[in-house]
Design a protein around this motif. Sequence first.
Motif, mmCIF file in Angstrom:
data_model
loop_
_atom_site.group_PDB
_atom_site.id
_atom_site.type_symbol
_atom_site.label_atom_id
_atom_site.label_comp_id
_atom_site.label_asym_id
_atom_site.label_seq_id
_atom_site.Cartn_x
_atom_site.Cartn_y
_atom_site.Cartn_z
ATOM 1 N N ASP A 215 -13.277 15.206 20.077
ATOM 2 C CA ASP A 215 -12.406 16.108 19.323
ATOM 3 C C ASP A 215 -11.967 15.354 18.071
ATOM 4 O O ASP A 215 -11.102 14.476 18.127
ATOM 5 C CB ASP A 215 -11.201 16.504 20.180
ATOM 6 C CG ASP A 215 -10.219 17.411 19.445
ATOM 7 O OD1 ASP A 215 -10.459 17.717 18.256
ATOM 8 O OD2 ASP A 215 -9.210 17.800 20.072
ATOM 9 N N TRP A 216 -12.578 15.695 16.939
ATOM 10 C CA TRP A 216 -12.321 14.941 15.713
ATOM 11 C C TRP A 216 -10.910 15.143 15.173
ATOM 12 O O TRP A 216 -10.491 14.415 14.268
ATOM 13 C CB TRP A 216 -13.340 15.316 14.642
ATOM 14 C CG TRP A 216 -14.757 15.011 15.046
ATOM 15 C CD1 TRP A 216 -15.730 15.895 15.388
ATOM 16 C CD2 TRP A 216 -15.351 13.709 15.166
ATOM 17 N NE1 TRP A 216 -16.891 15.233 15.715
ATOM 18 C CE2 TRP A 216 -16.689 13.891 15.587
ATOM 19 C CE3 TRP A 216 -14.883 12.403 14.960
ATOM 20 C CZ2 TRP A 216 -17.570 12.839 15.795
ATOM 21 C CZ3 TRP A 216 -15.752 11.339 15.162
ATOM 22 C CH2 TRP A 216 -17.075 11.563 15.582
ATOM 23 N N THR A 217 -10.172 16.113 15.702
ATOM 24 C CA THR A 217 -8.790 16.307 15.239
ATOM 25 C C THR A 217 -7.842 15.280 15.832
ATOM 26 O O THR A 217 -6.699 15.155 15.383
ATOM 27 C CB THR A 217 -8.277 17.716 15.585
ATOM 28 O OG1 THR A 217 -8.164 17.859 17.013
ATOM 29 C CG2 THR A 217 -9.200 18.793 15.034
ATOM 30 N N ARG A 218 -8.298 14.544 16.814
ATOM 31 C CA ARG A 218 -7.461 13.496 17.398
ATOM 32 C C ARG A 218 -7.393 12.289 16.452
ATOM 33 O O ARG A 218 -8.287 12.089 15.625
ATOM 34 C CB ARG A 218 -8.008 13.076 18.763
ATOM 35 C CG ARG A 218 -7.926 14.175 19.812
ATOM 36 C CD ARG A 218 -8.748 13.848 21.032
ATOM 37 N NE ARG A 218 -8.305 12.612 21.670
ATOM 38 C CZ ARG A 218 -8.990 11.980 22.624
ATOM 39 N NH1 ARG A 218 -10.158 12.462 23.026
ATOM 40 N NH2 ARG A 218 -8.519 10.878 23.160
ATOM 41 N N SER A 256 -10.197 9.094 4.921
ATOM 42 C CA SER A 256 -9.516 10.283 5.418
ATOM 43 C C SER A 256 -10.232 11.513 4.884
ATOM 44 O O SER A 256 -10.996 11.447 3.913
ATOM 45 C CB SER A 256 -8.050 10.298 4.984
ATOM 46 O OG SER A 256 -7.939 10.351 3.574
ATOM 47 N N ALA A 258 -11.088 16.050 6.058
ATOM 48 C CA ALA A 258 -11.048 17.067 7.098
ATOM 49 C C ALA A 258 -11.692 16.509 8.371
ATOM 50 O O ALA A 258 -12.767 15.897 8.302
ATOM 51 C CB ALA A 258 -11.777 18.318 6.633
ATOM 52 N N PRO A 259 -11.047 16.676 9.533
ATOM 53 C CA PRO A 259 -11.594 16.101 10.777
ATOM 54 C C PRO A 259 -13.048 16.494 11.014
ATOM 55 O O PRO A 259 -13.414 17.664 10.912
ATOM 56 C CB PRO A 259 -10.671 16.681 11.853
ATOM 57 C CG PRO A 259 -9.374 16.911 11.149
ATOM 58 C CD PRO A 259 -9.759 17.349 9.770
ATOM 59 N N GLY A 260 -13.868 15.493 11.308
ATOM 60 C CA GLY A 260 -15.289 15.696 11.552
ATOM 61 C C GLY A 260 -16.164 15.554 10.334
ATOM 62 O O GLY A 260 -17.397 15.587 10.448
ATOM 63 N N THR A 261 -15.577 15.363 9.150
ATOM 64 C CA THR A 261 -16.360 15.248 7.917
ATOM 65 C C THR A 261 -16.935 13.843 7.771
ATOM 66 O O THR A 261 -16.230 12.844 7.940
ATOM 67 C CB THR A 261 -15.489 15.562 6.695
ATOM 68 O OG1 THR A 261 -14.959 16.878 6.822
ATOM 69 C CG2 THR A 261 -16.301 15.463 5.413
ATOM 70 N N CYS A 271 -11.110 11.598 11.041
ATOM 71 C CA CYS A 271 -10.466 12.102 12.251
ATOM 72 C C CYS A 271 -9.133 12.743 11.859
ATOM 73 O O CYS A 271 -8.804 12.832 10.668
ATOM 74 C CB CYS A 271 -10.247 10.965 13.247
ATOM 75 S SG CYS A 271 -11.784 10.153 13.768
ATOM 76 N N GLY A 272 -8.375 13.171 12.837
ATOM 77 C CA GLY A 272 -7.092 13.778 12.538
ATOM 78 C C GLY A 272 -6.160 12.845 11.801
ATOM 79 O O GLY A 272 -5.338 13.274 10.986
ATOM 80 N N ASP A 273 -6.312 11.565 12.051
ATOM 81 C CA ASP A 273 -5.550 10.525 11.356
ATOM 82 C C ASP A 273 -6.457 9.311 11.240
ATOM 83 O O ASP A 273 -6.776 8.681 12.249
ATOM 84 C CB ASP A 273 -4.274 10.192 12.133
ATOM 85 C CG ASP A 273 -3.467 9.074 11.477
ATOM 86 O OD1 ASP A 273 -3.665 8.838 10.279
ATOM 87 O OD2 ASP A 273 -2.646 8.460 12.173
#
Length: 307
Positions: A215-218, A256, A258-261, A271-273
Amino acid sequence: MRIAFMGTPDFAARILADLADWSRIHGHEVVAVYSQPPREAGRGKKPQPSPVHRLADALGIPVLTPGNLKSATDQHDFAALDLDVAVVAAYGLILPKPILDAPRLGCLNVHASLLPRWRGAAPIQRAIMAGDQTTGVCIMRMEEGLDTGPVYRREEIPIGPEMTAGELHDVLAALGSAPLFAALSDLEAGAAPVPQAVDGVTYAKKIDKAEARIDWTRPAIEVDRQIRGLSPFPGAWFELRGERIKALRSRLAAGSGAPGTVLDDLLTVACGDGAVALTQLQRAGKGAMDARSLLRGFPVACGEALA
């Protein structure tokens, strides 16, 4: 002493090999090995014996592979071995009380954590995924509770910042034999083990394959731990252009987005951070390869999104 060994995977096979040598030198005998039954594997789906089973055959030690140890027959056969002690390492089956009580000096478990932290099935993976800085091996006298027994010996090691579960597994397997032999000597001499601390208990539940999708937003630190903690099996994975790809190694990286880019031409991913650099990957049906090797045959452009 008359010793039985109970184990199944490679982790246990390494310990069995050392135990067989140590027993021969010190006048003890490994009289029987217990391992889980052969499982279907490979293209032909033929039953394959476990690593411990194969090693015991090579050593000429009788192997028993009951599906469980609940039957009166299995318990009678175990008691008939007239054991002084049983050594258990990643066996994968619950030992009922009649089995625990049968050896004269009880059953010792080689557990890959610093108890009471990470009792349960997956202590190596869970330690990495939680970001633990240290782990180790405990030699515990087994009770009916889940890894609750008192400890004879423990050895502690650091967890490296880029260490995978596979690497830690190998280190702990090599580490486990020396404290086991010391614990067997303690046991023979009548030394008392130390009860586990009441505080600090955590449980290492079995790895669920549903945990493997990234989950790349993590936060990047959590993604990195997930990748390393699930490598080599089952392998954390993502999708790109409809193909599932495993990430087997990673490290934290600057960047940094967008998550997953994908942030560069070396598979640094937002990632999310923060971001992680994917340093070893595996496409379906192929072997593990470093990022540069994968990109030569499967170009990934900066700005592409991983799912």
